[in-house]
Every structure is written in structure tokens, then in C-alpha cells.
Design a protein around this motif. Structure first.
Motif, PDB file in Angstrom:
ATOM      1  N   GLU A 254      14.176 -16.999 -17.613  1.00 48.78           N
ATOM      2  CA  GLU A 254      15.462 -17.714 -17.714  1.00 48.78           C
ATOM      3  C   GLU A 254      15.701 -18.256 -19.119  1.00 48.78           C
ATOM      4  O   GLU A 254      16.023 -19.444 -19.283  1.00 48.78           O
TER       5      GLU A 254
ATOM      6  N   HIS B 109      18.437 -15.960 -12.285  1.00 46.78           N
ATOM      7  CA  HIS B 109      19.142 -15.984 -11.004  1.00 46.78           C
ATOM      8  C   HIS B 109      20.621 -15.659 -11.221  1.00 46.78           C
ATOM      9  O   HIS B 109      21.425 -15.748 -10.316  1.00 46.78           O
TER      10      HIS B 109
ATOM     11  N   VAL C  23       3.340 -21.478   2.255  1.00 44.09           N
ATOM     12  CA  VAL C  23       4.479 -20.737   1.663  1.00 44.09           C
ATOM     13  C   VAL C  23       3.999 -19.410   1.086  1.00 44.09           C
ATOM     14  O   VAL C  23       3.068 -19.374   0.275  1.00 44.09           O
TER      15      VAL C  23
ATOM     16  N   TYR D 283       1.237 -20.317  -1.544  1.00 44.26           N
ATOM     17  CA  TYR D 283       0.993 -21.721  -1.871  1.00 44.26           C
ATOM     18  C   TYR D 283       0.893 -22.440  -0.531  1.00 44.26           C
ATOM     19  O   TYR D 283       1.942 -22.707   0.081  1.00 44.26           O
TER      20      TYR D 283
ATOM     21  N   ALA E  74       4.864 -16.985  -1.440  1.00 42.62           N
ATOM     22  CA  ALA E  74       5.757 -16.870  -2.600  1.00 42.62           C
ATOM     23  C   ALA E  74       5.998 -15.407  -2.945  1.00 42.62           C
ATOM     24  O   ALA E  74       7.096 -15.022  -3.359  1.00 42.62           O
TER      25      ALA E  74
ATOM     26  N   PRO F  22      17.640 -15.159  -5.397  1.00 41.60           N
ATOM     27  CA  PRO F  22      18.034 -16.552  -5.213  1.00 41.60           C
ATOM     28  C   PRO F  22      16.915 -17.515  -5.604  1.00 41.60           C
ATOM     29  O   PRO F  22      15.759 -17.101  -5.764  1.00 41.60           O
ATOM     30  N   SER F  23      17.263 -18.791  -5.712  1.00 46.30           N
ATOM     31  CA  SER F  23      16.276 -19.816  -6.056  1.00 46.30           C
ATOM     32  C   SER F  23      15.156 -19.824  -5.009  1.00 46.30           C
ATOM     33  O   SER F  23      15.416 -19.739  -3.811  1.00 46.30           O
ATOM     34  N   GLY F  24      13.921 -19.876  -5.473  1.00 44.33           N
ATOM     35  CA  GLY F  24      12.776 -19.932  -4.566  1.00 44.33           C
ATOM     36  C   GLY F  24      12.349 -18.586  -4.015  1.00 44.33           C
ATOM     37  O   GLY F  24      11.491 -18.512  -3.136  1.00 44.33           O
ATOM     38  N   SER F  25      12.910 -17.495  -4.554  1.00 37.24           N
ATOM     39  CA  SER F  25      12.597 -16.171  -3.982  1.00 37.24           C
ATOM     40  C   SER F  25      11.263 -15.618  -4.488  1.00 37.24           C
ATOM     41  O   SER F  25      10.757 -14.644  -3.934  1.00 37.24           O
ATOM     42  N   GLY F  26      10.700 -16.206  -5.557  1.00 34.90           N
ATOM     43  CA  GLY F  26       9.388 -15.750  -6.038  1.00 34.90           C
ATOM     44  C   GLY F  26       9.419 -15.117  -7.417  1.00 34.90           C
ATOM     45  O   GLY F  26       8.397 -14.623  -7.896  1.00 34.90           O
ATOM     46  N   LYS F  27      10.568 -15.163  -8.103  1.00 34.50           N
ATOM     47  CA  LYS F  27      10.716 -14.502  -9.407  1.00 34.50           C
ATOM     48  C   LYS F  27       9.727 -15.058 -10.436  1.00 34.50           C
ATOM     49  O   LYS F  27       8.998 -14.305 -11.077  1.00 34.50           O
ATOM     50  N   SER F  28       9.719 -16.396 -10.580  1.00 37.53           N
ATOM     51  CA  SER F  28       8.849 -16.997 -11.606  1.00 37.53           C
ATOM     52  C   SER F  28       7.389 -16.801 -11.250  1.00 37.53           C
ATOM     53  O   SER F  28       6.551 -16.607 -12.140  1.00 37.53           O
ATOM     54  N   THR F  29       7.068 -16.836  -9.965  1.00 35.45           N
ATOM     55  CA  THR F  29       5.680 -16.618  -9.545  1.00 35.45           C
ATOM     56  C   THR F  29       5.225 -15.230  -9.994  1.00 35.45           C
ATOM     57  O   THR F  29       4.121 -15.073 -10.532  1.00 35.45           O
TER      58      THR F  29
HETATM   59  N1  LIG Z   1       2.875 -24.685  -7.715  1.00 40.05           N
HETATM   60  C1  LIG Z   1       3.463 -24.499  -6.526  1.00 40.05           C
HETATM   61  N2  LIG Z   1       3.052 -25.161  -5.429  1.00 40.05           N
HETATM   62  C2  LIG Z   1       3.621 -24.984  -4.224  1.00 40.05           C
HETATM   63  N3  LIG Z   1       4.647 -24.132  -4.005  1.00 40.05           N
HETATM   64  C3  LIG Z   1       5.127 -23.456  -5.063  1.00 40.05           C
HETATM   65  C4  LIG Z   1       4.566 -23.596  -6.379  1.00 40.05           C
HETATM   66  N4  LIG Z   1       5.251 -22.789  -7.218  1.00 40.05           N
HETATM   67  C5  LIG Z   1       6.196 -22.173  -6.472  1.00 40.05           C
HETATM   68  N5  LIG Z   1       6.124 -22.574  -5.179  1.00 40.05           N
HETATM   69  C6  LIG Z   1       6.970 -22.082  -4.064  1.00 40.05           C
HETATM   70  O1  LIG Z   1       6.918 -20.675  -4.075  1.00 40.05           O
HETATM   71  C7  LIG Z   1       8.215 -20.122  -3.803  1.00 40.05           C
HETATM   72  C8  LIG Z   1       8.636 -19.225  -4.960  1.00 40.05           C
HETATM   73  O2  LIG Z   1       8.840 -20.040  -6.116  1.00 40.05           O
HETATM   74  P1  LIG Z   1       9.308 -19.437  -7.525  1.00 40.05           P
HETATM   75  O3  LIG Z   1       9.280 -20.554  -8.517  1.00 40.05           O
HETATM   76  O4  LIG Z   1       8.518 -18.241  -7.827  1.00 40.05           O
HETATM   77  O5  LIG Z   1      10.802 -19.038  -7.191  1.00 40.05           O
HETATM   78  P2  LIG Z   1      11.973 -18.598  -8.176  1.00 40.05           P
HETATM   79  O6  LIG Z   1      12.605 -17.394  -7.560  1.00 40.05           O
HETATM   80  O7  LIG Z   1      11.463 -18.453  -9.560  1.00 40.05           O
HETATM   81  O8  LIG Z   1      12.953 -19.840  -8.073  1.00 40.05           O
HETATM   82  P3  LIG Z   1      13.953 -20.494  -9.180  1.00 40.05           P
HETATM   83  O9  LIG Z   1      15.035 -19.472  -9.442  1.00 40.05           O
HETATM   84  O10 LIG Z   1      14.479 -21.702  -8.469  1.00 40.05           O
HETATM   85  O11 LIG Z   1      13.142 -20.819 -10.382  1.00 40.05           O
HETATM   86  C9  LIG Z   1       9.135 -21.300  -3.561  1.00 40.05           C
HETATM   87  O12 LIG Z   1       9.208 -21.528  -2.174  1.00 40.05           O
HETATM   88  C10 LIG Z   1       8.421 -22.443  -4.261  1.00 40.05           C
HETATM   89  O13 LIG Z   1       8.731 -23.672  -3.658  1.00 40.05           O
END
Ligand SMILES: Nc1ncnc2c1ncn2[C@@H]1O[C@H](COP(=O)(O)OP(=O)(O)OP(=O)(O)O)[C@@H](O)[C@H]1O
Length: 351
Positions: A161, A194, A16, A13, A18, A37-44
């Protein structure tokens, strides 16, 4: 044999990263938890598998069908993948019956029966079919969201989640119910969470992601007792990490000499013990002795702060132990270690 195969998947992104070349294999009829952890890329990762997000590079295959090949992707609705998200996202203006039936063909001859069968599968009374979502509890709504996703008979179920908006008792109950429902339906599933305890109890494979990279994958026991590195060890649960000198399958530490799970290693290293491996015992002559400085009771466990008597410069040891008769603060104790100490590697990804 891999049912879902993710190969070198990357996603950016802007600046970043992801996901950074993530590869993962999921067997048919298995349950995988992606934890990190939060922001590690799981949801992506989950969103790319579902088809809600394009990848920059890499591939995703489901049962040998290529769903993602770099930026080329099969549309989400043609993938045969169900998804249940954190809020369930039921349609508020539709009845429970219509929410569940949403995925079924209008002219399906046994439509009503399918809906009733799904209600039975998720353990909800048929009397609730005419209600609207707001007339159900949070846990009941999540069950309906699962039934709606199951109605389409997906090849793969993604759970993003799904329990996080529920309170602790209900969460545990729902996790068990969903695990059982998916097992009964024979559906391969991937859960993103998480919550490490949730991942360890739900899955038969746990994949740990940090900073967009896959750090480790294995059975819950493997990743918990043999984590790849210090950060992973601490992320997955309480840990006693000690400097050690390794020699011929043993680790010499301030707490004594223990067998390790790596015979070949030698020299300086860090070792991991989980609190469950440590029990208090009477002090033994010739073994390190400790004094209980503080003991805090929290129901099932005690949290102790212990001081090494012969090593005043050693930092205090914090330990969670169970027991009915806890010696009072000021008592001298010894420690007995069960199983092997795990030799930690260097952290795989810089924090
Ligand atoms: N639409 C987007 N635009 C810009 N950056 C994004 C977008 N979606 C995710 N990110 C960034 O990509 C990285 C991974 O995000 P992701 O949502 O996959 O993390 P996560 O592990 O699921 O976090 P959480 O547990 O907080 O949901 C993070 O740094 C997030 O800020």
C-alpha cells in the motif's frame, strides 16, 4: 516460467485463518497486484514472502531458491527482497543521502555516485540530498523510500500500500512514476492494495484474495470483464448484474437479448455488464424501453436511475454513463450493449 512461486501457503493467527493454501506464480520482470477487501490476508502474504512472518505450511521459491518451506525460512535480510510500506518508514534523523545509502556497503567505491544515480532515477533534485525526511513532501518521501529499497538491487520489490497515505492526484502520479521506475530498473514487483483501480492500472497480473483464499488471478482485463463470481465483479468496479436465461450463446434479460462469452452454458444464470459496455440510444420499437427517473451530473459522468417502462416490478437500474447532451429526467431511452455479457459463476468463498 515462474520467478516467484508460492505454493499452498497457509497461516493462522490463533483461530483466524489469515491464508488458506494460497498458490501464486509471478513471472520475471512483471508487475503483480494482490487485491482484496480489508482483512483478506494480503499483507500476511506479503510479509511471509518478505520473511517478516513465518508460515504454517506451504512453500515460497524465488528464482528456484527455496525461501520458505513450512516453518523453515531463509532470514529476511538474506532474501534479496526490497519492501516499501505505506509510511515509507525513512529514518528521521538521517539525511536523504544517508537514508538512500543505508543499504549500500560503507566501503563501496562509487557509493556517492550510486546515491546520485538513484536520486536521478526517482526524479528528485540532488539539492535535496542534505535534507531530512520531514523537509520533503509525502510523495517525495515515498520516492526516497523506493530509492532506498532499490539501492540494495533487490531481485523482487514488494510494495505494501505505498500510495495510500497520498492524496488522490499525487497517488495517480506516484503510481505512474513507480511503475516506470521499476520498469526501467527491470525489477519484478508485487503490490498489495485494497484499491481496485490502482491494482488494475499498475499490474499485468492481478490476484484477488478473499477470506485468505485466492479467488482469481489473471490480466487486469480478464479479472475486470470476466470476474470469477458476483462478489469479485462488485469488488473490482461498478457492475450491472441481471438475472438471465442462457441459450446457445445468448442471454435473455429484462434489458434485451445479448451475446454471452460462454456458448456452452444454458438455463438460469446471472450475467454481468460493465457500465462502459452500455450506452443510451433512442428508443427502438420492439426493444425494452426505459425512463430516466433521476440524472445526477458529476463532471466526467452522469449517474442515472432508470425505470423499465413495461416491467413495473423490475427494480430500477443504476447506471454511470458519459455524455454531453443528457436527456432530461422523464425522457424515454433505449440501451445499446457493446461486447459480450459475462456469465457469472457462484461465489467462490462464502462471505
Ligand atoms: N499479528 C496478528 N495477530 C492476529 N491476527 C492477525 C495478525 N495479523 C493479521 N491478523 C489477522 O489476519 C487476517 C488477515 O490480515 P491481513 O493484515 O493480512 O489482511 P489485509 O488483507 O492486509 O488487510 P488490510 O487491507 O486491512 O491491511 C485478519 O483477520 C487479521 O485480523
Amino acid at each position: 516460467m515462474s520467478f516467484l512461486s508460492v505454493r499452498a501457503l497457509s497461516k493462522h493467527y490463533g483461530p483466524v485463518t489469515a491464508l488458506d493454501a494460497v498458490s501464486l506464480d509471478v513471472r520475471q520482470n512483471s508487475r503483480t497486484a494482490i487485491v482484496g477487501p480489508s482483512g483478506s490476508g494480503k499483507s500476511t502474504l506479503l510479509r511471509i514472502i518478505a520473511g517478516f512472518e513465518p508460515a504454517a505450511s506451504g512453500t515460497v521459491q524465488l528464482n528456484d531458491e527455496v525461501l520458505v518451506d513450512g516453518p523453515n525460512a531463509v532470514p529476511a535480510h538474506q532474501r534479496g527482497i526490497g519492501i516499501v510500506s505505506q509510511d515509507g518508514a525513512l529514518f528521521p534523523h538521517l539525511s536523504i543521502a544517508d537514508n538512500i545509502a543505508f543499504g549500500l556497503h560503507r566501503r563501496l567505491p562509487d557509493r556517492d555516485k550510486r546515491v546520485r544515480d538513484l536520486m536521478a532515477l526517482i526524479g528528485l533534485d540532488h539539492a535535496m540530498l542534505d535534507r531530512r525526511p520531514h523537509q520533503l513532501s509525502g510523495g517525495q518521501q515515498q520516492r526516497v523510500a523506493l530509492a532506498r529499497a532499490l539501492a540494495r538491487q533487490p531481485r523482487l520489490m514488494l510494495l505494501d500500500e505505498p500510495f495510500s497515505s497520498l492524496d488522490t492526484g499525487l497517488r495517480e502520479q506516484m503510481r505512474q512514476a513507480v511503475t516506470q521506475i521499476l520498469g526501467t530498473a527491470g525489477i519484478t514487483s508485487v503490490l498489495v492494495t485494497h484499491d481496485q483501480a490502482e491494482a488494475l492500472s499498475f499490474a499485468d497480473q492481478v490476484a484477488l484474495i478473499r477470506n485468505g483464499r485466492l479467488v482469481q488471478r489473471g490480466t487486469p482485463e480478464e479479472v475486470y470483464f470476466r470476474p470469477a463470481d458476483r462478489q469479485t465483479a462488485l469488488f473490482l468496479g461498478e457492475a450491472v448484474i441481471l438475472p438471465a436465461r442462457l441459450n446457445n450463446g445468448t442471454a435473455t434479460t429484462a434489458l434485451g437479448v445479448f451475446p454471452t462469452n460462454q456458448r456452452a452454458s444454458s438455463g438460469a444464470a446471472e450475467i454481468l455488464l460493465r457500465p462502459e459496455q452500455i450506452t443510451l440510444c433512442a428508443p427502438v420499437a420492439g426493444q425494452p424501453q426505459l425512463e430516466i427517473e433521476h440524472a445526477a451530473f458529476s463532471g466526467a459522468n452522469w449517474t442515472l436511475q432508470l425505470r423499465l417502462i413495461d416491467q413495473p416490478n423490475h427494480p430500477p437500474l443504476h447506471l454511470r454513463v458519459s455524455g454531453i447532451d443528457m436527456p432530461p429526467a422523464g425522457s424515454r431511452v433505449g440501451l445499446a450493449i457493446n461486447g459480450f455479457a459475462h456469465v457469472l459463476g457462484q461465489d467462490q468463498v462464502a462471505a
